[in-house]
Design a protein around this motif. Sequence first.
Motif, PDB file in Angstrom:
ATOM      1  N   LYS A 180      58.222  54.190  40.328  1.00 28.37           N
ATOM      2  CA  LYS A 180      57.433  52.878  40.229  1.00 28.37           C
ATOM      3  C   LYS A 180      58.017  51.733  40.711  1.00 28.37           C
ATOM      4  O   LYS A 180      57.799  50.974  41.541  1.00 28.37           O
ATOM      5  N   LYS A 181      59.175  51.564  40.126  1.00 31.68           N
ATOM      6  CA  LYS A 181      60.107  50.712  40.507  1.00 31.68           C
ATOM      7  C   LYS A 181      60.634  50.655  41.984  1.00 31.68           C
ATOM      8  O   LYS A 181      60.648  49.667  42.579  1.00 31.68           O
TER       9      LYS A 181
ATOM     10  N   ALA B 280      52.598  62.715  41.868  1.00 27.08           N
ATOM     11  CA  ALA B 280      52.043  63.373  41.309  1.00 27.08           C
ATOM     12  C   ALA B 280      51.651  62.651  39.846  1.00 27.08           C
ATOM     13  O   ALA B 280      52.181  62.722  39.105  1.00 27.08           O
ATOM     14  N   GLY B 281      50.515  62.231  39.738  1.00 27.11           N
ATOM     15  CA  GLY B 281      50.170  61.287  38.551  1.00 27.11           C
ATOM     16  C   GLY B 281      50.737  60.126  38.561  1.00 27.11           C
ATOM     17  O   GLY B 281      51.141  59.746  39.943  1.00 27.11           O
ATOM     18  N   GLU B 282      50.783  59.490  37.370  1.00 21.54           N
ATOM     19  CA  GLU B 282      51.221  58.028  37.604  1.00 21.54           C
ATOM     20  C   GLU B 282      52.766  58.249  37.770  1.00 21.54           C
ATOM     21  O   GLU B 282      53.506  59.165  37.108  1.00 21.54           O
ATOM     22  N   PRO B 283      53.357  57.368  38.813  1.00 21.84           N
ATOM     23  CA  PRO B 283      54.819  57.605  38.984  1.00 21.84           C
ATOM     24  C   PRO B 283      55.680  57.085  37.573  1.00 21.84           C
ATOM     25  O   PRO B 283      55.301  56.185  36.891  1.00 21.84           O
ATOM     26  N   ALA B 284      56.711  57.848  37.552  1.00 23.82           N
ATOM     27  CA  ALA B 284      57.614  57.472  36.363  1.00 23.82           C
ATOM     28  C   ALA B 284      58.490  56.395  36.610  1.00 23.82           C
ATOM     29  O   ALA B 284      58.354  55.708  37.703  1.00 23.82           O
ATOM     30  N   PRO B 285      58.895  55.438  35.530  1.00 22.72           N
ATOM     31  CA  PRO B 285      59.267  54.116  35.600  1.00 22.72           C
ATOM     32  C   PRO B 285      60.166  53.821  36.903  1.00 22.72           C
ATOM     33  O   PRO B 285      60.286  52.951  37.614  1.00 22.72           O
ATOM     34  N   HIS B 286      61.271  54.857  37.014  1.00 31.34           N
ATOM     35  CA  HIS B 286      62.214  54.668  38.256  1.00 31.34           C
ATOM     36  C   HIS B 286      61.572  54.903  39.508  1.00 31.34           C
ATOM     37  O   HIS B 286      61.900  54.219  40.534  1.00 31.34           O
TER      38      HIS B 286
ATOM     39  N   ALA C 294      58.867  67.655  45.744  1.00 26.70           N
ATOM     40  CA  ALA C 294      58.932  66.307  46.133  1.00 26.70           C
ATOM     41  C   ALA C 294      58.341  65.455  45.130  1.00 26.70           C
ATOM     42  O   ALA C 294      57.296  65.659  44.336  1.00 26.70           O
ATOM     43  N   GLU C 295      59.081  64.208  44.661  1.00 32.48           N
ATOM     44  CA  GLU C 295      58.650  63.345  43.928  1.00 32.48           C
ATOM     45  C   GLU C 295      57.849  62.446  44.469  1.00 32.48           C
ATOM     46  O   GLU C 295      56.867  61.566  43.896  1.00 32.48           O
TER      47      GLU C 295
END
Length: 309
Positions: A283-284, A275-281, A94-95
Motif C-alpha cells: 500500500k505504501k 489480491a485482497g487489500e494490499p499489505a502495508p508495504h 505476483a504481489e
Amino acid sequence: MTKPNSLLRGICDSATLALACVVFLSGCGKSGTQSSSGGGSEKKTTVANIGSDTMVNIAAAWAEAYGAVDKTVLIEVNGGGSGVGIKGLINGTAEIANSSRHIEDKERAELKEKRQLDAKEFIVGIDALSIYVHKDNPLNEITMEQLGEIYRSDGKITKWTELGVSSIPGGKGDEIIRVSRQNNSGTYEYFKEVVVGKRNEFKLGSLDMNGSKDVVELVGKTPNAIGYSGMGYANPSVKTIKVAKKKGDPYVAPSIATTQDKSYPIARPMFVYTAGEPAPHLKKYIDWTLSEEGQKLLLSTGYVPVPKK
C-alpha cells in the motif's frame, strides 16, 4: 507530447530485460539478503511486480526511484502482458499485477476460488493508445471506423489508396501491413473492445508482436505498416496520426491535454491489482506511485497522470 525518459528507455530495452534492469539499477540483492545500504545491515522485502508490457517502462522507473524512498523494499518488475500479471496474482507468484485493461469477471472468480481473495484495483495512470505509421507515410489522420475496417476480420480496407494515400516513400506496393499485439496483451484486448468490436475478431495475417516497443520498432522499419501502441513509445522513426471518433468529427492528436480532457478517443486507464487489500508495504508503494513524485515520474516516461480529485 512529453518525451520519454531516454536513458531509462535505453537501459530497459524490452519487457524481458525489465527484471534484470530493475535489479541492476537498484543495486540490491534478493529478498532476505543483507544490504549495506545506508551504512547499516537491513533485510529487504522483495515484491514481484508482473504484467503489462505497455506499463513496464514506468513500472521499472518507479521501482528504481522507490529504492531511494524505502530501502527495505525491492520491487522486481517483469513484463509478459496484462494477462500474465493477473495470472501471477491468481497463482500467488505476483504481489502486484500491472494491467492495461480491466480484470475480467472470470479472472476475479478464479482469484476468489483459488485464494479466497477479491482483486483490489488501483488506477495509477492513463495512456493514449496511439496509432503509428512510418515517418514518411503521408497519412496524417484516420477515423475509428477506418481503423475497424483495417483490423476487423470482415473489414474492407486492405490498401493504402483506400485511405487516400497514393504512394509511400520507400514502400512496396499498396498493401497495408497490419501490426498488432499477441492476445495475452491488455493493449490487444482494449483495441479489440474499442476498435475491432467485442463481437468481432481480428483480421488474420497481422504481424503480432510481443511488446509495445516491438510494435513501434517494426512500424518504423516498414513503410507500408500501421500499428497501435502506447503514447510513450513514440520515436523519430514513426509518426502518430490524429484520430476522429467518426467521419465529420474533429481529428485529435494523442497528448496529455487531449487525454485528460477526454477528446482523444482511444485513451485507457492503467491499473495495478493486488489480491485482497494490499499489505502495508504494498500500500505504501502504490500510494507513492500516486504521489506528486510518482506521477511526475509517470509524466516523464510519456504517460498521463491521474487527474486530481
